[in-house]
Motif scaffolding. Structure first.
Motif, PDB file in Angstrom:
ATOM      1  N   ASN A   1     -83.193  25.258 -19.052  1.00  0.00           N
ATOM      2  CA  ASN A   1     -83.555  24.245 -20.018  1.00  0.00           C
ATOM      3  C   ASN A   1     -83.009  22.871 -19.668  1.00  0.00           C
ATOM      4  OD1 ASN A   1     -80.947  24.077 -20.789  1.00  0.00           O
ATOM      5  ND2 ASN A   1     -81.145  25.294 -22.616  1.00  0.00           N
ATOM      6  N   LYS A   2     -82.516  22.619 -18.457  1.00  0.00           N
ATOM      7  CA  LYS A   2     -82.165  21.332 -17.900  1.00  0.00           C
ATOM      8  C   LYS A   2     -81.028  20.806 -18.505  1.00  0.00           C
ATOM      9  CE  LYS A   2     -87.051  20.642 -16.702  1.00  0.00           C
ATOM     10  NZ  LYS A   2     -88.395  19.775 -17.062  1.00  0.00           N
ATOM     11  N   SER A   3     -80.248  21.722 -19.003  1.00  0.00           N
ATOM     12  CA  SER A   3     -78.889  21.194 -19.544  1.00  0.00           C
ATOM     13  C   SER A   3     -77.750  21.030 -18.323  1.00  0.00           C
ATOM     14  CB  SER A   3     -78.367  21.869 -20.657  1.00  0.00           C
ATOM     15  OG  SER A   3     -78.290  23.065 -20.402  1.00  0.00           O
ATOM     16  N   GLN A   4     -78.253  21.850 -17.309  1.00  0.00           N
ATOM     17  CA  GLN A   4     -77.291  22.058 -16.010  1.00  0.00           C
ATOM     18  C   GLN A   4     -78.273  21.742 -14.913  1.00  0.00           C
ATOM     19  OE1 GLN A   4     -75.047  25.422 -15.880  1.00  0.00           O
ATOM     20  NE2 GLN A   4     -74.381  25.176 -13.705  1.00  0.00           N
ATOM     21  N   SER A   5     -77.517  20.928 -13.930  1.00  0.00           N
ATOM     22  CA  SER A   5     -78.296  20.554 -12.863  1.00  0.00           C
ATOM     23  C   SER A   5     -77.759  21.516 -11.600  1.00  0.00           C
ATOM     24  CB  SER A   5     -78.529  19.240 -12.289  1.00  0.00           C
ATOM     25  OG  SER A   5     -77.296  18.845 -12.259  1.00  0.00           O
ATOM     26  N   VAL A   6     -78.393  21.641 -10.234  1.00  0.00           N
ATOM     27  CA  VAL A   6     -77.604  22.114  -9.301  1.00  0.00           C
ATOM     28  C   VAL A   6     -77.730  21.188  -8.244  1.00  0.00           C
ATOM     29  CG1 VAL A   6     -78.011  24.158  -7.262  1.00  0.00           C
ATOM     30  CG2 VAL A   6     -78.438  24.586  -9.839  1.00  0.00           C
ATOM     31  N   ASP A   7     -76.372  20.973  -7.553  1.00  0.00           N
ATOM     32  CA  ASP A   7     -76.169  19.707  -6.295  1.00  0.00           C
ATOM     33  C   ASP A   7     -77.246  20.002  -5.327  1.00  0.00           C
ATOM     34  OD1 ASP A   7     -74.837  17.576  -6.769  1.00  0.00           O
ATOM     35  OD2 ASP A   7     -73.306  18.485  -5.457  1.00  0.00           O
ATOM     36  N   GLY A   8     -78.099  19.001  -5.039  1.00  0.00           N
ATOM     37  CA  GLY A   8     -78.672  19.035  -3.906  1.00  0.00           C
ATOM     38  C   GLY A   8     -80.148  19.795  -4.240  1.00  0.00           C
ATOM     39  N   LEU A   9     -80.556  20.185  -5.312  1.00  0.00           N
ATOM     40  CA  LEU A   9     -81.606  20.810  -5.606  1.00  0.00           C
ATOM     41  C   LEU A   9     -82.531  20.433  -6.596  1.00  0.00           C
ATOM     42  CD1 LEU A   9     -81.237  24.686  -5.204  1.00  0.00           C
ATOM     43  CD2 LEU A   9     -82.427  23.171  -3.531  1.00  0.00           C
ATOM     44  N   THR A  10     -83.816  19.843  -5.964  1.00  0.00           N
ATOM     45  CA  THR A  10     -84.631  19.486  -7.328  1.00  0.00           C
ATOM     46  C   THR A  10     -85.659  20.783  -7.547  1.00  0.00           C
ATOM     47  OG1 THR A  10     -85.635  18.250  -5.629  1.00  0.00           O
ATOM     48  CG2 THR A  10     -84.631  16.969  -7.466  1.00  0.00           C
ATOM     49  N   PHE A  11     -86.114  21.073  -8.859  1.00  0.00           N
ATOM     50  CA  PHE A  11     -86.839  22.124  -9.129  1.00  0.00           C
ATOM     51  C   PHE A  11     -88.371  21.655  -9.524  1.00  0.00           C
ATOM     52  CE2 PHE A  11     -82.627  23.904 -10.201  1.00  0.00           C
ATOM     53  CZ  PHE A  11     -82.489  24.799  -9.103  1.00  0.00           C
ATOM     54  N   SER A  12     -89.116  22.449  -9.092  1.00  0.00           N
ATOM     55  CA  SER A  12     -90.678  22.100  -9.173  1.00  0.00           C
ATOM     56  C   SER A  12     -90.847  22.765 -10.497  1.00  0.00           C
ATOM     57  CB  SER A  12     -91.466  22.719  -8.192  1.00  0.00           C
ATOM     58  OG  SER A  12     -91.476  23.903  -7.858  1.00  0.00           O
ATOM     59  N   GLU A  13     -92.041  22.551 -11.109  1.00  0.00           N
ATOM     60  CA  GLU A  13     -92.776  23.330 -12.241  1.00  0.00           C
ATOM     61  C   GLU A  13     -92.802  24.945 -12.033  1.00  0.00           C
ATOM     62  OE1 GLU A  13     -96.491  22.018 -14.329  1.00  0.00           O
ATOM     63  OE2 GLU A  13     -96.913  24.141 -13.590  1.00  0.00           O
ATOM     64  N   ARG A  14     -93.230  25.104 -10.543  1.00  0.00           N
ATOM     65  CA  ARG A  14     -93.082  26.599 -10.149  1.00  0.00           C
ATOM     66  C   ARG A  14     -91.876  27.275 -10.334  1.00  0.00           C
ATOM     67  NH1 ARG A  14     -97.389  28.705  -7.476  1.00  0.00           N
ATOM     68  NH2 ARG A  14     -96.671  30.735  -6.625  1.00  0.00           N
ATOM     69  N   ASP A  15     -90.753  26.407  -9.704  1.00  0.00           N
ATOM     70  CA  ASP A  15     -89.234  27.083 -10.043  1.00  0.00           C
ATOM     71  C   ASP A  15     -89.071  27.337 -11.436  1.00  0.00           C
ATOM     72  OD1 ASP A  15     -88.919  26.765  -7.259  1.00  0.00           O
ATOM     73  OD2 ASP A  15     -88.326  24.614  -7.356  1.00  0.00           O
ATOM     74  N   PHE A  16     -89.273  26.460 -12.226  1.00  0.00           N
ATOM     75  CA  PHE A  16     -89.040  26.617 -13.637  1.00  0.00           C
ATOM     76  C   PHE A  16     -89.847  27.728 -14.262  1.00  0.00           C
ATOM     77  CE2 PHE A  16     -87.700  22.235 -13.590  1.00  0.00           C
ATOM     78  CZ  PHE A  16     -86.151  22.328 -13.902  1.00  0.00           C
ATOM     79  N   THR A  17     -91.102  27.804 -13.673  1.00  0.00           N
ATOM     80  CA  THR A  17     -91.929  29.044 -14.411  1.00  0.00           C
ATOM     81  C   THR A  17     -91.323  30.196 -13.943  1.00  0.00           C
ATOM     82  OG1 THR A  17     -93.752  27.877 -14.413  1.00  0.00           O
ATOM     83  CG2 THR A  17     -94.097  30.191 -14.192  1.00  0.00           C
ATOM     84  N   SER A  18     -90.718  30.443 -12.647  1.00  0.00           N
ATOM     85  CA  SER A  18     -90.117  31.814 -12.190  1.00  0.00           C
ATOM     86  C   SER A  18     -88.853  32.115 -12.763  1.00  0.00           C
ATOM     87  CB  SER A  18     -90.156  31.745 -10.482  1.00  0.00           C
ATOM     88  OG  SER A  18     -88.972  31.630 -10.147  1.00  0.00           O
ATOM     89  N   MET A  19     -88.012  30.863 -13.191  1.00  0.00           N
ATOM     90  CA  MET A  19     -86.683  31.144 -13.721  1.00  0.00           C
ATOM     91  C   MET A  19     -87.054  31.551 -15.265  1.00  0.00           C
ATOM     92  SD  MET A  19     -84.336  27.779 -12.990  1.00  0.00           S
ATOM     93  CE  MET A  19     -85.044  26.855 -11.770  1.00  0.00           C
ATOM     94  N   ALA A  20     -88.044  30.973 -16.165  1.00  0.00           N
ATOM     95  CA  ALA A  20     -88.615  31.502 -17.369  1.00  0.00           C
ATOM     96  C   ALA A  20     -88.779  33.121 -17.244  1.00  0.00           C
ATOM     97  CB  ALA A  20     -89.587  30.879 -17.779  1.00  0.00           C
ATOM     98  N   PHE A  21     -89.417  33.656 -16.260  1.00  0.00           N
ATOM     99  CA  PHE A  21     -89.903  34.939 -16.070  1.00  0.00           C
ATOM    100  C   PHE A  21     -88.686  35.892 -16.099  1.00  0.00           C
ATOM    101  CE2 PHE A  21     -94.441  33.717 -14.279  1.00  0.00           C
ATOM    102  CZ  PHE A  21     -95.032  33.310 -15.613  1.00  0.00           C
ATOM    103  N   GLU A  22     -87.724  35.336 -15.094  1.00  0.00           N
ATOM    104  CA  GLU A  22     -86.624  36.101 -14.880  1.00  0.00           C
ATOM    105  C   GLU A  22     -85.808  36.142 -16.079  1.00  0.00           C
ATOM    106  OE1 GLU A  22     -85.872  38.040 -12.115  1.00  0.00           O
ATOM    107  OE2 GLU A  22     -87.422  37.204 -10.703  1.00  0.00           O
ATOM    108  N   LEU A  23     -85.667  35.213 -16.754  1.00  0.00           N
ATOM    109  CA  LEU A  23     -84.932  35.131 -17.991  1.00  0.00           C
ATOM    110  C   LEU A  23     -85.363  35.913 -19.127  1.00  0.00           C
ATOM    111  CD1 LEU A  23     -84.027  31.006 -18.395  1.00  0.00           C
ATOM    112  CD2 LEU A  23     -82.291  33.109 -17.980  1.00  0.00           C
TER     113      LEU A  23
END
Ligand SMILES: [Zn+2]
Length: 856
Positions: A680-702
């Protein structure tokens, strides 16, 4: 009377044989018998093909093809059978010199009987099929491999009826066109431009190609070689950044191949076309190679691996001009030969230009896991498989062709030497140029040039499935080696001998001794090892050349489980990992101790290729060989570890690898909350930018882990997606992640309708979430219906679909109940189609092993 009776019987037999033979000739697809019949009766083949391609997608493409051929004198009851995989209404007329010719349409063949031997020019007018013409708004292109040419055009669709093609295309005036042959002339009238191409050299139907549409082009000349690149890229900077390198790579590959083969580039011109979202990395049409645009036009952020990938792809397709295009396999059962040679040449051409990459380790990790993944199963298939009908050509493709064949080719080169292989290949290209050859033709040439018995080598490595079981036998006397034997055996009890070169490593506290050995007998003694001190460990395969199931002796096993990560060479560590993975699968090493070793090694491993491999093994062990309770126990430590590694990783690609492992492994409440915060973009990961595809797969895993919030997470993610294609895809997969079992059951049931399986990648993704290990208990009742559907899946789907369907279904399961469902299916279908049964045995191997391990 007696005579008459005999004659009558003979007549009856003859006519019976004829109908039987005819029915095979007229089978759907191209049967081996039809191919044989045509190649023995037709010669001097040429096609004049004229297509009218309108700009509007809803207007059909009309075509006229003139078939020029000689029908042999010795043909009894001569007939001409043309392949055209289209409805009868698409055949408009068949004529000769303006006179209609009677014909029948049988199983997608145009059958002309009553034709006399001699030279013919027969004209067929038709409406072209579009499935293999890839028709888009303002461009189209052909992709005819393996038997798809006859889905668009009428022709004799088999690789060993090479023909000359003269192509004429009427296209909109603002379009351009490119084909195998050089352009002869372009005439413009009103709204149509007519492109006439010169006649090609003799080529196979699957290599005939053209592309037409709105394309930009860049032309260059390098040392007398002219090349044109066609593309649709609008980013001029991207084109400028890549064009020169792309031309250079082609130029260098051509020079290298001419030198290696001793044969000049065999076709009239050399162009290539970059297609957006092309199905493969590239396709080797002579004179008009098609590439996936993104494989050649690299972003400025491209990694070393992507640069190497591009150089290898260009070298691969260029090598095909000789291996595949000039000399073509006689039948698709040998399709692997062209692929293996293209890869083999590509490695020789591209690898030396990337000295910073550990090519030996890369080769090992790209080929061995996939090849072993099939060869350790009861469904293992040989490299060369019989093919009764071209329409089954798709079933031949798989890891044995793509991963094992390159390993075996390297073995062959080690066995006979580089020079002999080169000499043999030159002879093969000269002897069979513009014609066809079988693998056995090549082996016959090499066998003459080498003292080795290559026929028996080939019959084990190429025509038999499986791998040898290799072990060491050590005798110690007075604290020194008295005898060290390398022993091979055949797990299938067929007494096969896999003749191969190996390097055995003896490991000592401060040094390694490498002993090369030719394992050409059931047992070979390593003379060099005699009287050597007793080593800490023995690794029977240590240079990345050997192939087999290597079982360690107990002392070496214990040593490597403690110290693998301290071995100095990355390649040796990589080999030790492959060996220990087999030890887990064959129950010599417990998953728990392997898992511990993986964690310990990841703490110190610096080689990126090895790290990726260990992460794969780690997550595979976690999901497949640990029970749910064991997972819950180790998850807190694993999540912290992966998170720390992710943050400390020195490169983006490693960060991505650790993040993906983290995302897939997360089980604790804390970890799930952290993944949610990233999503939900309230936390970032140093050195990584996520694409829409990444967010989609995070949503599925969640959604799998947080059933209460799943509905809201999925809805929010769907709203975030703006592209309509990707929205449709997401909405398709969504019900597979529903917390409501009823909704998931309904979704699964919907897959029984063929129309609901038309987007195969979507189906596979949905299926893998349905059968995710976290849902294994609730999805176990999908297994049987999934297997029941398999035959239909094969009939209606793409060539890779059956295997992938099985993988997406079975990979998430580990329980003995799941294994017994598959076993029961096999038991109840003793006459199940052979190759499909093998696919089940291949795909279920991991499940069978997991079920046994878990039960202990
Ligand atoms: Zn290829």
């Amino acid at each position: 009377m007696y005579r008459l009776l005999l004659t009558l019987i003979a007549l009856a037999i003859a006519s019976c044989a004829q109908t039987e033979n005819k029915s095979v000739l007229y089978d759907q697809g191209v049967s081996w018998d039809l191919a044989e019949y045509r190649s023995s009766t037709l010669s001097d083949l040429a096609y004049d093909i004229h297509l009218q391609i309108p700009s509007r997608l809803d207007v059909a493409i009309q075509g006229v093809t003139t078939f020029h051929f000689t029908l042999s004198e010795s043909t009894p009851d001569p007939q001409v059978i043309i392949d055209f995989n289209q409805p009868a209404s698409s055949v408009l007329s068949v004529s000769k010199e303006g006179q209609p010719v009677p014909f029948e349409l049988i199983n997608n063949h145009i059958v002309i009987t009553g034709i006399q031997p001699g030279r013919h020019a027969i004209e067929v007018a038709y409406i072209a099929g579009e499935s293999s013409l890839n028709r888009n708004d303002d461009y189209l292109y052909t992709l005819f491999v393996p038997d798809r040419a006859s889905f668009a055009l009428p022709l004799f669709d088999q690789p060993n009826l090479k023909a000359r093609y003269r192509l004429t295309l009427d296209i909109p005036t603002d379009w351009t066109a490119v084909a195998n042959g050089p352009l002869e002339e372009r005439i413009e009238s009103d709204e149509t431009a007519t492109y006439s191409f010169k006649e090609t050299a003799p080529i196979s139907t699957y290599l005939f190609s053209f592309a037409a549409g709105i394309f930009q082009s860049e032309t260059t000349e390098r040392n007398g070689r002219h090349m044109t690149m066609y593309h649709r890229e609008t980013d001029a900077e991207k084109v400028a950044r890549n064009a020169d390198v792309i031309f250079n790579l082609h130029y260098e590959a051509l020079e290298w191949l001419e030198d290696y083969t001793g044969i000049d580039y065999p076709f009239d011109k050399f162009d290539f076309v970059l297609i957006p979202s092309f199905q493969y990395g590239g396709m080797e049409h002579p004179g008009a190679i098609l590439y996936r645009a993104s494989s050649l036009f690299l972003e400025s952020s491209a990694t070393q691996n992507q640069y190497l990938g591009r150089a290898s792809l260009i070298a691969h397709e260029t090598a095909h001009m000789w291996f595949g295009d000039l000399v073509t396999m006689n039948w698709f059962d040998d399709v692997w030969t062209k692929e293996v040679f293209a890869n083999f040449m590509a490695a020789k051409i591209a690898n030396p230009t990337f000295p910073d990459i550990n090519h030996e380790l890369r080769f090992l990790l790209r080929h061995y896991p996939g090849a072993y993944g099939i060869d350790r199963t009861l469904g293992a298939n040989p490299i060369q498989q019989p093919l009764e009908n071209l329409q089954m050509a798709g079933t031949l493709y798989g890891p044995i062709i793509y991963q094992k064949a390159p390993i075996v080719m390297r073995q062959l080169e080690f066995l006979i030497g580089e020079e002999t292989l080169q000499k043999g290949l030159q002879q093969y290209l000269n002897e069979y140029g513009f014609a066809n050859a079988t693998w056995d033709n090549l082996i016959a040439i090499l066998d003459d040039l080498s003292p080795e018995d290559l026929k028996s080598w080939s019959s084990t490595w190429i025509k038999e499935p499986g791998r040898p079981h290799i072990q060491t036998q050590l005798t110690i006397e007075d604290d020194a080696i008295e005898q060290l034997l390398l022993v091979q055996s055949d797990a299938w009890d067929k007494k096969r001998i896999w003749n191969q070169q190996l390097t055995v490593t003896l490991g000592y506290p401060d040094s390694m001794q490498h002993i090369p050995v030719q394992l050409d007998d059931p047992s070979v003694e390593l003379e060099q090892a005699k009287r050597q001190p007793v080593p800490d460990f023995i690794l029977p395969h240590s240079k990345g050349i050997g192939y087999g199931l290597f079982t360690l002796d107990p002392k070496s096993r214990a040593y490597l489980l403690e110290n693998l990560h301290n071995l100095p060479a990355p390649l040796t560590r990589g080999i030790a990992w492959l060996t220990l993975w087999d030890e887990v699968l064959y129950q010599h090493v417990s998953p728990a101790s392997f898992y511990e070793l993986a964690l310990r090694s990841l703490a110190t491993e610096t080689d990126e290729l090895n790290i990726q491999r260990i992460l794969n093994y780690l997550t595979a062990t976690y999901w497949r060989f640990l029970t749910h309770n064991e997972r819950i126990q180790v998850a807190p430590e694993l999540e912290v570890f992966l998170w720390e590694k992710l943050n400390a990783a020195p490169s983006t690609s490693l960060k991505v690898a650790f993040f993906n492992a983290y995302k897939e492994a997360v089980l604790t409440t804390q970890g799930t909350e952290q993944l949610h915060a990233i999503w939900n973009k309230s936390q970032s990961v140093d050195g990584l930018t996520f694409s829409e595809r990444d967010f989609t797969s995070m949503a599925f895993e969640l959604a799998l882990r947080n059933e209460e919030a799943a509905g809201e997470i999925l809805e929010t993610q769907l709203e975030r997606i703006s592209n309509p294609d990707r929205q449709t895809r997401f909405a398709f997969i969504q019900p597979a992640l529903s917390p409501d079992q009823g909704e998931r059951d309904t979704f699964f049931a919907s897959l029984k309708e063929v129309d609901n399986r038309s987007h195969e990648p979507w189906v596979l993704e949905a299926l893998s979430y349905l059968n995710h290990p976290l849902r294994a208990e609730q999805s176990i009742h999908y297994l049987r219906p999934s297997l029941d559907l398999l035959e239909e899946i094969q009939r209606s789907g793409d060539i890779f679909f059956p295997q992938r369907w099985l993988g997406a279904t079975l990979d998430g399961h580990q329980s003995p109940e799941a294994a017994s469902i598959v076993q029961a299916f096999l038991d109840e279908h003793p006459n199940y189609p052979y190759r499909l049964k093998n696919k089940i045995l291949q795909s279920a191997d991991g499940l069978f092993r997991a079920a046994e391990i878990i039960q202990q």
